[in-house]
Structure formats: structure tokens, C-alpha cells
Design a protein around this motif. Structure first.
Motif, PDB file in Angstrom:
ATOM      1  N   MET A  82     -48.449  26.475  37.783  1.00  0.00           N
ATOM      2  CA  MET A  82     -49.473  26.046  36.840  1.00  0.00           C
ATOM      3  C   MET A  82     -50.505  25.154  37.515  1.00  0.00           C
ATOM      4  O   MET A  82     -51.718  25.283  37.288  1.00  0.00           O
ATOM      5  CB  MET A  82     -48.816  25.287  35.675  1.00  0.00           C
ATOM      6  CG  MET A  82     -49.780  24.946  34.521  1.00  0.00           C
ATOM      7  SD  MET A  82     -50.111  26.317  33.395  1.00  0.00           S
ATOM      8  CE  MET A  82     -51.744  26.855  33.954  1.00  0.00           C
ATOM      9  N   GLU A  86     -54.504  26.078  37.778  1.00  0.00           N
ATOM     10  CA  GLU A  86     -55.550  25.198  37.253  1.00  0.00           C
ATOM     11  C   GLU A  86     -56.499  24.743  38.353  1.00  0.00           C
ATOM     12  O   GLU A  86     -57.703  24.592  38.123  1.00  0.00           O
ATOM     13  CB  GLU A  86     -54.919  24.002  36.537  1.00  0.00           C
ATOM     14  CG  GLU A  86     -54.121  24.410  35.317  1.00  0.00           C
ATOM     15  CD  GLU A  86     -54.347  23.526  34.099  1.00  0.00           C
ATOM     16  OE1 GLU A  86     -55.248  22.668  34.138  1.00  0.00           O
ATOM     17  OE2 GLU A  86     -53.633  23.720  33.109  1.00  0.00           O
ATOM     18  N   GLU A 129     -55.265  20.386  25.090  1.00  0.00           N
ATOM     19  CA  GLU A 129     -55.112  21.840  25.196  1.00  0.00           C
ATOM     20  C   GLU A 129     -56.485  22.517  25.162  1.00  0.00           C
ATOM     21  O   GLU A 129     -56.757  23.442  25.930  1.00  0.00           O
ATOM     22  CB  GLU A 129     -54.232  22.344  24.049  1.00  0.00           C
ATOM     23  CG  GLU A 129     -53.838  23.799  24.180  1.00  0.00           C
ATOM     24  CD  GLU A 129     -52.806  24.208  23.147  1.00  0.00           C
ATOM     25  OE1 GLU A 129     -51.874  24.939  23.501  1.00  0.00           O
ATOM     26  OE2 GLU A 129     -52.933  23.773  21.982  1.00  0.00           O
ATOM     27  N   HIS A 132     -58.253  22.137  28.553  1.00  0.00           N
ATOM     28  CA  HIS A 132     -57.774  23.032  29.612  1.00  0.00           C
ATOM     29  C   HIS A 132     -58.186  24.482  29.367  1.00  0.00           C
ATOM     30  O   HIS A 132     -58.526  25.196  30.312  1.00  0.00           O
ATOM     31  CB  HIS A 132     -56.255  22.902  29.763  1.00  0.00           C
ATOM     32  CG  HIS A 132     -55.850  21.641  30.438  1.00  0.00           C
ATOM     33  ND1 HIS A 132     -55.795  21.516  31.808  1.00  0.00           N
ATOM     34  CD2 HIS A 132     -55.524  20.420  29.933  1.00  0.00           C
ATOM     35  CE1 HIS A 132     -55.433  20.287  32.124  1.00  0.00           C
ATOM     36  NE2 HIS A 132     -55.263  19.602  31.006  1.00  0.00           N
ATOM     37  N   HIS A 152     -49.594  28.384  30.506  1.00  0.00           N
ATOM     38  CA  HIS A 152     -49.840  27.168  29.729  1.00  0.00           C
ATOM     39  C   HIS A 152     -49.017  27.198  28.445  1.00  0.00           C
ATOM     40  O   HIS A 152     -48.396  26.199  28.054  1.00  0.00           O
ATOM     41  CB  HIS A 152     -51.333  27.069  29.385  1.00  0.00           C
ATOM     42  CG  HIS A 152     -51.713  25.814  28.672  1.00  0.00           C
ATOM     43  ND1 HIS A 152     -52.448  24.811  29.249  1.00  0.00           N
ATOM     44  CD2 HIS A 152     -51.443  25.370  27.413  1.00  0.00           C
ATOM     45  CE1 HIS A 152     -52.625  23.822  28.394  1.00  0.00           C
ATOM     46  NE2 HIS A 152     -52.034  24.151  27.268  1.00  0.00           N
ATOM     47  N   LYS A 156     -46.044  24.606  27.289  1.00  0.00           N
ATOM     48  CA  LYS A 156     -46.590  23.712  26.256  1.00  0.00           C
ATOM     49  C   LYS A 156     -45.626  22.619  25.808  1.00  0.00           C
ATOM     50  O   LYS A 156     -46.008  21.441  25.772  1.00  0.00           O
ATOM     51  CB  LYS A 156     -47.059  24.545  25.056  1.00  0.00           C
ATOM     52  CG  LYS A 156     -47.602  23.699  23.904  1.00  0.00           C
ATOM     53  CD  LYS A 156     -48.153  24.573  22.789  1.00  0.00           C
ATOM     54  CE  LYS A 156     -48.667  23.720  21.640  1.00  0.00           C
ATOM     55  NZ  LYS A 156     -49.305  24.557  20.591  1.00  0.00           N
ATOM     56  N   ARG A 159     -45.345  19.976  28.558  1.00  0.00           N
ATOM     57  CA  ARG A 159     -46.580  19.211  28.751  1.00  0.00           C
ATOM     58  C   ARG A 159     -46.772  18.226  27.597  1.00  0.00           C
ATOM     59  O   ARG A 159     -47.225  17.094  27.815  1.00  0.00           O
ATOM     60  CB  ARG A 159     -47.771  20.167  28.878  1.00  0.00           C
ATOM     61  CG  ARG A 159     -47.701  21.025  30.130  1.00  0.00           C
ATOM     62  CD  ARG A 159     -48.865  21.987  30.280  1.00  0.00           C
ATOM     63  NE  ARG A 159     -50.086  21.308  30.680  1.00  0.00           N
ATOM     64  CZ  ARG A 159     -51.065  21.902  31.365  1.00  0.00           C
ATOM     65  NH1 ARG A 159     -50.959  23.156  31.744  1.00  0.00           N
ATOM     66  NH2 ARG A 159     -52.153  21.234  31.686  1.00  0.00           N
TER      67      ARG A 159
END
Length: 218
Positions: A82, A86, A129, A132, A152, A156, A159
């Protein structure tokens, strides 16, 4: 309305898994939970599907839904990927982001700042969210956007959980601001570096996350 109800149920079940109400391997009783939430089985099953995407629940045909906590290696590997996805989004967005998207990021950050002031981690996560997903879109690469959104979604609940650690909201907010500053100056490499650090769970942060999962399982 049904989708929102399923999302609410999924978040409540996440909380029960993290606070230890449900332990690793527990079967989620559809009948009992439907009664507790006052819903039919349809939104409950949709909630199970959402949790299955994040790996918190395993759906076994003809047996039902079972709580599944990821191991440390699996979770670390997902966060590593991840972080790199990103970073690539940030690098590409540095060249491609529009002024309108920068305004959207600033708006999301303003709402994150308000949530930080209220120490409301759930409200913060909603705008986090959104922040991102704007970055994924502004990479200008639809395949990358799809893959980033998919992972993502899987990460979730984890995070969201780490935003509750002491000091993490303020740290996350500072990182968001650094990303926007880098993108405003067209510096994709700087944005990538901040995003990689922002998403990666390393050292103390990872140990804290795993400790929270362990305590939920005990």
C-alpha cells in the motif's frame, strides 16, 4: 439506504472484533446479529462481504462467516505494498494534478483539521479516505487507481484503528499538509516520499497495531 446500513453494521462489527467481543475463529451468528441490529439478513450479509474484503472475516460456503485476524507478516506485507502504491500515485500526481483537485485536497484537509480539533478519529477517517482517493484519481492512471482503491478497502479497518493511537491524528494531519505542499510545487518525488512514510507501518507504530489486534484476540 441499504448500502449505508450495511456500512454501519460492518463498522460496528469491526469495533467488536477489535475490542475483543469477537475473537479469532468465532462464527458470526446471522440470526442473532440480525435481531441485534434490527435488520434482515440481506444488509448483514453485505456487511460480511465488506469485512471479507478487508480479511477480517472469512466466508465459508454452507458454514457461515468466521472472524479472521491477519498475522503480522501478512499485515506488514499489505501495508508495504500500500505504501508503494500510494508513493507512485503521489509521484504521478505531482505531474498531473489539477488546480481543482488541489482545492479538493485542501478542503479535505480543512475538515480533517476540524476533526483533529474535536479528537474525532472517525470523522477524521472519512475525510482522510476522501483525501487518499483524490490522490489515486489524480495519478491519471486508471489501473493504478483501481488497484490502490482495492487494497485501501482491504486495509480500511486497520488504517482506521491506527488513527486512534495517541498522537497519530496530529502526525497524520502534518503528513497530509506536507503532501499538499509538495504537490502544489509540482514535486512528485517529495509527495511520494511523504506518502510512503505516511502509509507504512514500521517500528513502534506496527508493534502498537499488532498489540491492539492481539489484545482483541485474547
Amino acid at each position: 439506504m441499504g448500502q449505508r446500513r450495511a456500512d454501519t453494521i460492518a463498522e460496528e462489527l469491526e469495533e467488536r472484533i477489535f475490542d475483543g467481543t469477537f475473537s479469532d475463529g468465532d462464527r458470526l451468528d446471522e440470526v442473532r446479529l440480525a435481531q441485534q441490529f434490527g435488520v434482515s439478513r440481506t444488509p448483514l450479509r453485505e456487511a460480511f462481504q465488506r469485512l471479507a474484503l478487508s480479511g477480517l472475516v472469512e466466508l465459508i460456503p454452507r458454514r457461515g462467516a468466521f472472524v479472521r485476524q491477519p498475522g503480522p507478516v501478512e499485515l506488514m506485507e499489505m501495508f508495504e505494498v500500500m505504501a508503494e502504491l500510494e508513493a507512485v500515485c503521489g509521484r504521478l500526481a505531482g505531474k498531473r494534478i489539477s488546480d481543482r483537485a488541489l482545492a479538493e485536497l485542501n478542503d479535505a484537509n480543512a475538515k480533517c483539521q476540524a476533526a483533529l480539533a474535536a479528537q474525532d478519529s472517525d470523522a477524521y477517517y472519512v475525510e482522510n479516505e476522501r483525501f487518499h482517493h483524490i490522490l489515486y484519481r489524480e495519478s491519471g492512471n486508471s489501473f493504478l487507481q483501481q488497484e490502490a482503491c482495492k487494497l485501501h478497502k482491504r486495509l480500511k479497518p486497520f488504517r482506521r484503528q491506527q488513527l486512534r493511537f495517541r498522537g497519530r491524528l496530529a502526525q497524520s494531519m502534518a503528513e497530509h499538509e506536507a503532501v499538499v505542499q509538495a504537490l502544489t510545487h509540482g514535486d512528485g518525488e517529495a509527495a511520494a516520499a511523504v506518502l510512503r512514510e505516511h502509509v507504512a507501518v514500521q517500528g513502534e507504530k506496527f508493534h502498537t497495531l499488532m498489540a491492539s489486534l492481539k489484545s482483541a484476540a485474547e
